[in-house]
Design a protein around this motif. Structure first.
Motif, PDB file in Angstrom:
ATOM      1  N   ALA A 198       0.844  -1.087   0.041  1.00  0.00           N
ATOM      2  CA  ALA A 198      -0.218   0.173   0.156  1.00  0.00           C
ATOM      3  C   ALA A 198       0.900   1.252   0.087  1.00  0.00           C
ATOM      4  N   GLY A 199       0.234   2.192  -0.655  1.00  0.00           N
ATOM      5  CA  GLY A 199       0.994   3.563  -0.808  1.00  0.00           C
ATOM      6  C   GLY A 199       1.143   4.456   0.493  1.00  0.00           C
ATOM      7  N   SER A 200       0.123   4.514   0.942  1.00  0.00           N
ATOM      8  CA  SER A 200      -0.221   5.341   2.139  1.00  0.00           C
ATOM      9  C   SER A 200      -1.240   4.846   3.069  1.00  0.00           C
ATOM     10  N   ILE A 201      -0.898   4.733   4.519  1.00  0.00           N
ATOM     11  CA  ILE A 201      -1.938   4.154   5.470  1.00  0.00           C
ATOM     12  C   ILE A 201      -2.373   5.051   6.526  1.00  0.00           C
ATOM     13  N   THR A 202      -3.543   5.444   6.756  1.00  0.00           N
ATOM     14  CA  THR A 202      -4.122   6.248   7.900  1.00  0.00           C
ATOM     15  C   THR A 202      -4.652   5.519   8.768  1.00  0.00           C
ATOM     16  N   ALA A 203      -3.933   5.224  10.064  1.00  0.00           N
ATOM     17  CA  ALA A 203      -4.447   4.378  11.069  1.00  0.00           C
ATOM     18  C   ALA A 203      -5.277   5.055  12.027  1.00  0.00           C
ATOM     19  N   ILE A 204      -6.539   5.040  12.460  1.00  0.00           N
ATOM     20  CA  ILE A 204      -7.124   5.802  13.397  1.00  0.00           C
ATOM     21  C   ILE A 204      -7.674   5.150  14.542  1.00  0.00           C
ATOM     22  N   ALA A 214       0.242   1.485  18.350  1.00  0.00           N
ATOM     23  CA  ALA A 214       0.357   1.418  16.959  1.00  0.00           C
ATOM     24  C   ALA A 214       1.367   1.995  16.398  1.00  0.00           C
ATOM     25  N   ARG A 215       1.797   3.180  16.890  1.00  0.00           N
ATOM     26  CA  ARG A 215       3.063   3.990  16.479  1.00  0.00           C
ATOM     27  C   ARG A 215       4.224   3.138  16.837  1.00  0.00           C
ATOM     28  N   GLU A 216       4.250   2.541  17.995  1.00  0.00           N
ATOM     29  CA  GLU A 216       5.580   1.695  18.582  1.00  0.00           C
ATOM     30  C   GLU A 216       5.788   0.608  17.557  1.00  0.00           C
ATOM     31  N   ASN A 217       4.611  -0.005  17.074  1.00  0.00           N
ATOM     32  CA  ASN A 217       4.675  -1.148  16.368  1.00  0.00           C
ATOM     33  C   ASN A 217       4.913  -0.913  14.932  1.00  0.00           C
ATOM     34  N   ALA A 218       4.567   0.077  14.450  1.00  0.00           N
ATOM     35  CA  ALA A 218       4.979   0.634  12.975  1.00  0.00           C
ATOM     36  C   ALA A 218       6.337   0.928  13.027  1.00  0.00           C
ATOM     37  N   LEU A 219       7.038   1.565  13.914  1.00  0.00           N
ATOM     38  CA  LEU A 219       8.463   1.829  14.129  1.00  0.00           C
ATOM     39  C   LEU A 219       9.236   0.513  14.124  1.00  0.00           C
ATOM     40  N   ASP A 224       7.011   3.032   9.841  1.00  0.00           N
ATOM     41  CA  ASP A 224       6.340   4.502  10.335  1.00  0.00           C
ATOM     42  C   ASP A 224       6.264   5.287   9.513  1.00  0.00           C
ATOM     43  N   LYS A 225       7.088   5.303   8.346  1.00  0.00           N
ATOM     44  CA  LYS A 225       6.857   6.293   7.149  1.00  0.00           C
ATOM     45  C   LYS A 225       5.705   6.316   6.282  1.00  0.00           C
ATOM     46  N   GLN A 226       5.011   5.055   6.132  1.00  0.00           N
ATOM     47  CA  GLN A 226       3.903   4.867   5.719  1.00  0.00           C
ATOM     48  C   GLN A 226       2.721   4.752   6.260  1.00  0.00           C
ATOM     49  N   VAL A 227       2.930   4.396   7.604  1.00  0.00           N
ATOM     50  CA  VAL A 227       1.688   4.659   8.550  1.00  0.00           C
ATOM     51  C   VAL A 227       1.552   5.698   9.494  1.00  0.00           C
ATOM     52  N   GLN A 228       0.559   6.412   9.013  1.00  0.00           N
ATOM     53  CA  GLN A 228       0.526   7.587  10.135  1.00  0.00           C
ATOM     54  C   GLN A 228      -0.926   7.283  11.011  1.00  0.00           C
ATOM     55  N   VAL A 229      -0.571   7.299  12.297  1.00  0.00           N
ATOM     56  CA  VAL A 229      -1.308   6.986  13.240  1.00  0.00           C
ATOM     57  C   VAL A 229      -2.209   8.334  14.014  1.00  0.00           C
TER      58      VAL A 229
END
Length: 313
Positions: A198-204, A214-219, A224-229
């Motif tokens: 996926a190009g970009s993901i917005t996790a809410i 979620a931020r910790e797991n994305a890192l 973390d560059k693709q997933v914005q929480v």
């Protein structure tokens, strides 16, 4: 430091909503001890034998264990958690035995408890979930590893509702899509979407703890560059346009989200939904169709159902 282990014996149906209640009440971690784990074929290295003792597992359903610092956990906390769990009955969720037990756990025992029940698991053809402390070598070039720490996450990512979503994402993502992950929890679906191209993901998520986790797991997974929480709900993103919306939450909430999901999706976009107990599947499908979706796929795992619905062009 000592910890209070709050455990509740409940059903598979109630596992995710009860886990969410425990996290939102301030648990430092949650373990799900699943009776069905005894029947799984756990992957192991050539020099490793994985033996699970039936004495550690319930005969049926699941035991969910949450851990709280002893010095701040009071009787009021216990009563509040029990009330929240009992309120799940208003959503027709079967709580089963709903037996609660409390015990004091020493720090070192709590740290080891995670590792006892958590091993690498191949979830789909491409995706394997592994605890962060385990060294795991991919078996093929196509295998993608998602690292999770159950001390930080909402479960280990192996619950049937999560598995159904991951399988749908693997099948439907072609690369470059924009994705909204509603109720992200541990962030596992967002991380998987990133690893699947996926190009970009917005996790809410509305829960502050979930956003941090979620931020910790994305890192941890270098996504973390693709997933914005974000701490929010879907209503704040109805001006956004996405190719895929994925939601692994309660059936009642999915039905309330259907119109908003339709608005944020581009023509031809997909709404992937899970967390639907089988007896409510027809209700969810009807609401999706009333909102303008065409259901293109239905999959099942145990008593759980997932839908992939397409926004008509």
């Amino acid at each position: 430091m000592n910890w209070i282990e709050f455990s509740v014996h409940t059903t598979h149906e109630a596992a995710e909503p009860v886990s969410n209640i425990l996290h939102e009440s301030g648990a430092s971690g949650v373990v799900i001890v699943d009776s069905q784990d005894l029947e799984k074929d756990w992957p192991a290295a050539e020099d490793e034998i994985i033996e699970l003792s039936p004495a550690d597992y319930p005969k049926e359903g699941v035991i969910i264990k949450a851990y709280y610092p002893e010095e701040t956990f009071t009787e009021n906390n216990v009563r509040g958690i029990e009330e929240s769990i009992n309120n799940l009955r208003q959503y027709d969720i079967n709580l089963g035995a709903n037996e609660v037990n409390l015990q004091t756990i020493r720090e070192e025992e709590w740290a080891d408890a995670w590792k006892k029940y958590y091993k690498p698991v191949r979830i789909t053809e491409q995706l394997t979930i592994t605890p962060s402390w385990e060294h795991y070598e991919p078996l093929s070039r196509d295998e993608k590893i998602i690292k999770l720490d159950p001390g930080m996450a909402f479960g280990t990512g192996t619950h049937p509702t999560t598995t159904l979503c991951l399988q749908m994402l693997e099948k439907l993502l072609k690369g470059g899509e924009s994705v909204i992950d509603v109720g992200t929890g541990s962030g596992i679906l967002s991380i998987a979407a990133a690893k699947l191209g996926a190009g970009s993901i917005t996790a809410i998520d509305v829960d502050e703890t979930a956003v941090r986790v979620a931020r910790e797991n994305a890192l941890l997974n270098d996504t973390d560059k693709q997933v914005q929480v974000k701490q929010s709900d879907l209503l704040h993103y109805t001006d956004m346009q996405a190719d895929v919306v994925v939601a692994n939450i309660l059936a009642e909430i999915i039905m309330r989200l259907a119109d908003d999901a339709f608005r944020v999706l581009r023509p031809g976009g997909k709404f992937i939904t899970s967390g639907i107990i089988s007896r409510k599947a027809d209700d969810v499908r009807n609401v999706l169709e009333q909102s303008g979706f065409h259901v293109v796929e239905r999959t099942e795992n145990e008593d759980w159902v997932a839908f992939a619905a397409k926004k008509k062009s």
